[in-house]
Design an enzyme around this catalytic site. Structure first.
Site, short mmCIF file in Angstrom:
data_model
loop_
_atom_site.label_atom_id
_atom_site.label_comp_id
_atom_site.label_asym_id
_atom_site.label_seq_id
_atom_site.Cartn_x
_atom_site.Cartn_y
_atom_site.Cartn_z
N PHE A 156 0.65 -1.45 -0.01
CA PHE A 156 0.30 0.03 0.43
C PHE A 156 1.20 1.48 0.26
O PHE A 156 0.99 1.78 0.93
CB PHE A 156 -0.81 -0.23 1.23
CG PHE A 156 -2.48 1.23 0.85
CD1 PHE A 156 -3.36 0.03 0.00
CD2 PHE A 156 -2.72 1.55 2.24
CE1 PHE A 156 -3.59 0.93 0.10
CE2 PHE A 156 -3.86 2.68 2.02
CZ PHE A 156 -4.68 1.99 1.10
N GLY A 157 2.17 1.27 -1.09
CA GLY A 157 2.80 2.35 -1.36
C GLY A 157 2.12 3.14 -2.58
O GLY A 157 0.62 3.17 -2.03
N ARG A 158 2.69 4.18 -2.96
CA ARG A 158 2.21 4.57 -3.87
C ARG A 158 1.33 4.64 -4.85
O ARG A 158 0.41 4.74 -5.04
CB ARG A 158 3.58 6.16 -4.87
CG ARG A 158 4.25 7.19 -3.98
CD ARG A 158 5.73 7.12 -4.45
NE ARG A 158 6.48 6.32 -5.06
CZ ARG A 158 7.73 6.06 -4.06
NH1 ARG A 158 8.18 7.22 -3.22
NH2 ARG A 158 8.42 5.05 -4.59
N ILE A 159 1.71 3.21 -5.10
CA ILE A 159 1.27 2.59 -6.46
C ILE A 159 0.06 2.57 -5.81
O ILE A 159 -1.15 2.50 -6.58
CB ILE A 159 1.93 1.28 -7.46
CG1 ILE A 159 2.99 2.54 -8.67
CG2 ILE A 159 0.58 1.14 -8.17
CD1 ILE A 159 4.15 2.14 -9.02
N THR A 238 1.76 -6.26 -11.52
CA THR A 238 2.32 -5.08 -12.89
C THR A 238 3.55 -4.63 -11.57
O THR A 238 4.78 -3.69 -11.65
CB THR A 238 1.99 -3.68 -12.61
OG1 THR A 238 1.12 -3.54 -11.38
CG2 THR A 238 0.95 -4.33 -13.11
N ARG A 240 7.02 -7.05 -9.73
CA ARG A 240 8.15 -7.56 -10.30
C ARG A 240 7.73 -9.11 -10.40
O ARG A 240 7.01 -9.94 -9.29
CB ARG A 240 9.05 -8.02 -9.23
CG ARG A 240 10.34 -5.87 -9.43
CD ARG A 240 10.75 -5.57 -10.97
NE ARG A 240 11.46 -4.38 -11.08
CZ ARG A 240 10.84 -3.67 -11.15
NH1 ARG A 240 9.60 -3.46 -12.35
NH2 ARG A 240 11.86 -1.93 -11.64
N GLU A 269 12.30 -12.88 -16.78
CA GLU A 269 12.12 -11.86 -18.14
C GLU A 269 13.70 -11.84 -19.17
O GLU A 269 14.76 -11.49 -18.10
CB GLU A 269 11.40 -10.94 -18.03
CG GLU A 269 9.79 -10.43 -17.45
CD GLU A 269 10.24 -8.78 -16.28
OE1 GLU A 269 10.98 -7.72 -17.06
OE2 GLU A 269 9.31 -8.73 -15.69
N HIS A 287 6.13 -5.89 -19.46
CA HIS A 287 6.02 -5.09 -18.74
C HIS A 287 6.57 -3.09 -19.03
O HIS A 287 7.50 -2.86 -19.62
CB HIS A 287 8.13 -4.73 -18.25
CG HIS A 287 8.51 -4.30 -16.82
ND1 HIS A 287 9.20 -5.36 -16.19
CD2 HIS A 287 8.32 -3.92 -16.27
CE1 HIS A 287 10.01 -4.71 -15.40
NE2 HIS A 287 8.65 -3.94 -15.13
N ILE A 288 5.09 -3.31 -19.38
CA ILE A 288 4.73 -1.55 -20.08
C ILE A 288 4.00 -0.75 -19.01
O ILE A 288 3.67 0.44 -19.56
CB ILE A 288 4.18 -2.01 -21.06
CG1 ILE A 288 2.64 -2.96 -21.10
CG2 ILE A 288 5.27 -2.39 -22.39
CD1 ILE A 288 1.63 -2.41 -22.05
N GLY A 289 4.06 -1.45 -17.72
CA GLY A 289 3.69 -0.54 -17.17
C GLY A 289 3.94 0.72 -16.56
O GLY A 289 3.02 1.74 -16.58
P1 NAD Z 1 6.44 2.49 -3.05
O1 NAD Z 1 7.54 2.10 -2.00
O2 NAD Z 1 5.40 3.82 -2.50
O3 NAD Z 1 5.20 0.87 -2.25
C1 NAD Z 1 5.91 -0.13 -2.03
C2 NAD Z 1 4.54 -0.31 -0.83
O4 NAD Z 1 5.23 -1.75 -0.24
C3 NAD Z 1 5.46 0.16 0.75
O5 NAD Z 1 3.80 0.56 1.04
C4 NAD Z 1 5.45 -0.69 1.52
O6 NAD Z 1 5.75 -0.17 3.23
C5 NAD Z 1 5.60 -2.41 1.30
N1 NAD Z 1 6.75 -3.41 1.17
C6 NAD Z 1 8.20 -3.42 1.11
N2 NAD Z 1 8.37 -4.66 1.46
C7 NAD Z 1 7.12 -5.55 2.41
C8 NAD Z 1 6.65 -6.79 2.09
N3 NAD Z 1 7.77 -7.57 2.59
N4 NAD Z 1 5.46 -7.05 2.95
C9 NAD Z 1 4.60 -6.37 2.89
N5 NAD Z 1 4.94 -5.05 2.00
C10 NAD Z 1 6.15 -3.93 2.21
O7 NAD Z 1 6.41 1.65 -4.37
P2 NAD Z 1 5.63 1.91 -5.54
O8 NAD Z 1 5.90 3.16 -6.20
O9 NAD Z 1 4.65 2.01 -5.11
O10 NAD Z 1 5.93 0.73 -6.51
C11 NAD Z 1 6.45 -1.04 -6.80
C12 NAD Z 1 6.55 -1.48 -7.31
O11 NAD Z 1 5.87 -1.45 -8.10
C13 NAD Z 1 7.82 -1.05 -7.32
O12 NAD Z 1 9.08 -1.24 -6.08
C14 NAD Z 1 8.72 -1.11 -8.90
O13 NAD Z 1 9.18 -2.90 -8.30
C15 NAD Z 1 7.28 -1.95 -9.32
N6 NAD Z 1 6.52 -1.19 -10.41
C16 NAD Z 1 6.24 -1.39 -11.70
C17 NAD Z 1 5.95 -0.65 -13.02
C18 NAD Z 1 6.09 -1.82 -14.14
O14 NAD Z 1 6.58 -1.16 -14.98
N7 NAD Z 1 5.11 -2.65 -14.07
C19 NAD Z 1 6.31 0.32 -12.92
C20 NAD Z 1 6.74 1.22 -11.47
C21 NAD Z 1 6.64 0.18 -10.72
#
Ligand code: NAD
Length: 313
Positions: A156-159, A238, A240, A269, A287-289
């Site tokens: 429950f972070g940014r995305i 989406t 990893r 990948e 991988h086009i997120g």
């Molecule tokens: P973020 O750091 O804002 O959010 C990640 C959340 O995961 C945090 O709230 C953190 O507390 C939680 N977390 C970390 N470790 C954990 C665990 N062991 N158990 C439970 N929760 C845990 O990151 P974001 O900006 O939301 O991005 C999330 C991920 O999405 C990135 O790390 C990236 O790998 C992936 N991503 C993929 C694409 C794509 O092209 N498909 C694009 C952007 C990001």
């Protein structure tokens, strides 16, 4: 004063490159594809900065090859599991990423994938193209309602939170799991309730993954977890690839432990588990997120700024 020397492992949008060229002596890989390891090791020699992609593994060996002048590794991504951050930190090398600018774009893709698998859009498109459409049918390509369903957000972070905001427009019940519980103010604003992982898995109609890949999240979703999900539920990844045990997911989809999955990322990948390609109940994206014109440009500018700021000290 001599400009700092930097290496860019692959062409990114011009807006970022222009900024870097102004301040740095810049070498850009002209190799068409992911830079082979030997070339990467050769190209980084004596560089003060590297701008790399999530497809470049930046480990101790690369840092050794670069030598003691290396000050900054600027990753053109928010996830940085491709970089040995501990080793970089030990050497005083700064590691930067591009958080924030791709949040909504990635959530849009996760949402698209969820809608696509729920309403069988890829199957529907193939069906029409194959000339099979014979008019409206009562039982043709029945799917699952997203509106009013329960969305389970892992991470429950940014995305993850951007997904919760989208869910409110669909009148969804939002539950989330995270290693750090969100402040109650955020929970309230987003209408989201905390669950343990097993609770979330057994309750959600759609499970969407937004944690970073770390040793703790590797295979966070395996056979046991997939079996906890409802038979009518879907998994969307989406984040990893290695967060999901892909072999277990294949079995879940073949044996219908769950109704479907949608994936933007894969365990190995660019290889994709061949069995996945045979299944109709999974939607696959390469991988086009973050892949929109606007967002890739913002990422390029941010990665360039990160690189330049770090070199300026
Ligand atoms: P973020 O750091 O804002 O959010 C990640 C959340 O995961 C945090 O709230 C953190 O507390 C939680 N977390 C970390 N470790 C954990 C665990 N062991 N158990 C439970 N929760 C845990 O990151 P974001 O900006 O939301 O991005 C999330 C991920 O999405 C990135 O790390 C990236 O790998 C992936 N991503 C993929 C694409 C794509 O092209 N498909 C694009 C952007 C990001």
């Amino acid at each position: 004063q001599a400009k700092p020397q930097v290496f860019i492992t692959r062409r990114i949008p011009e807006e970022g490159i222009k900024m870097i060229i102004e301040y740095c002596e810049t070498e850009i890989s002209d190799f068409d594809g992911v830079l082979p390891r030997e070339m990467l090791l050769k190209k980084v020699k004596n560089k003060e900065g590297i701008l790399c992609l999530l497809t470049d593994t930046i480990d101790k060996e690369v840092m050794d090859a670069a030598g003691p002048r290396l000050k900054v590794i600027s990753n053109y991504a928010v996830g940085f599991n491709n970089i040995d951050v501990e080793e970089a930190t030990r050497r005083g090398i700064m590691v930067t990423n591009t958080p924030g600018v791709l949040t909504e774009t990635t959530a849009d893709l996760a949402w698209t994938l969820m809608m696509s698998i729920a309403r069988r859009i890829v199957e529907a498109d193939k069906f029409v193209r194959a000339g099979k459409f014979r008019g409206w049918e009562p039982l043709l390509l029945l799917g699952t309602d997203v509106y009013g369903a329960t969305l389970g957000i892992i991470g429950f972070g940014r995305i993850g939170q951007a997904m919760a905001r989208r869910a409110s427009g669909f009148n969804m019940k939002v539950i989330y799991y995270d290693s750090q519980r969100a402040p109650s103010q955020v929970e309230k604003e987003l209408g989201a309730s905390y669950r343990t992982l097993p609770e979330l898995l057994s309750e959600a109609d759609f499970v969407t993954i937004h944690v970073p890949l770390t040793p703790q999240t590797h295979h966070l979703i395996g056979e046991k977890e997939l079996k906890m999900m409802k038979k009518e539920a879907y998994l969307i990844n989406t984040a990893r690839g290695p967060i999901v045990d892909e072999k277990a997911l294949v079995r879940a989809l073949q044996e219908k432990w769950i109704r479907g999955a949608a994936l933007d990322v894969f365990e190995n990948e660019p290889e994709v588990e061949p069995e996945l390609l045979k299944l109709d109940n999974v939607v696959l994206a390469p991988h086009i997120g973050s892949a929109t014109y606007a967002t890739r440009t913002k990422m390029a500018i941010m990665a360039a700024e990160n690189l330049i700021k770090a070199l300026q000290g």
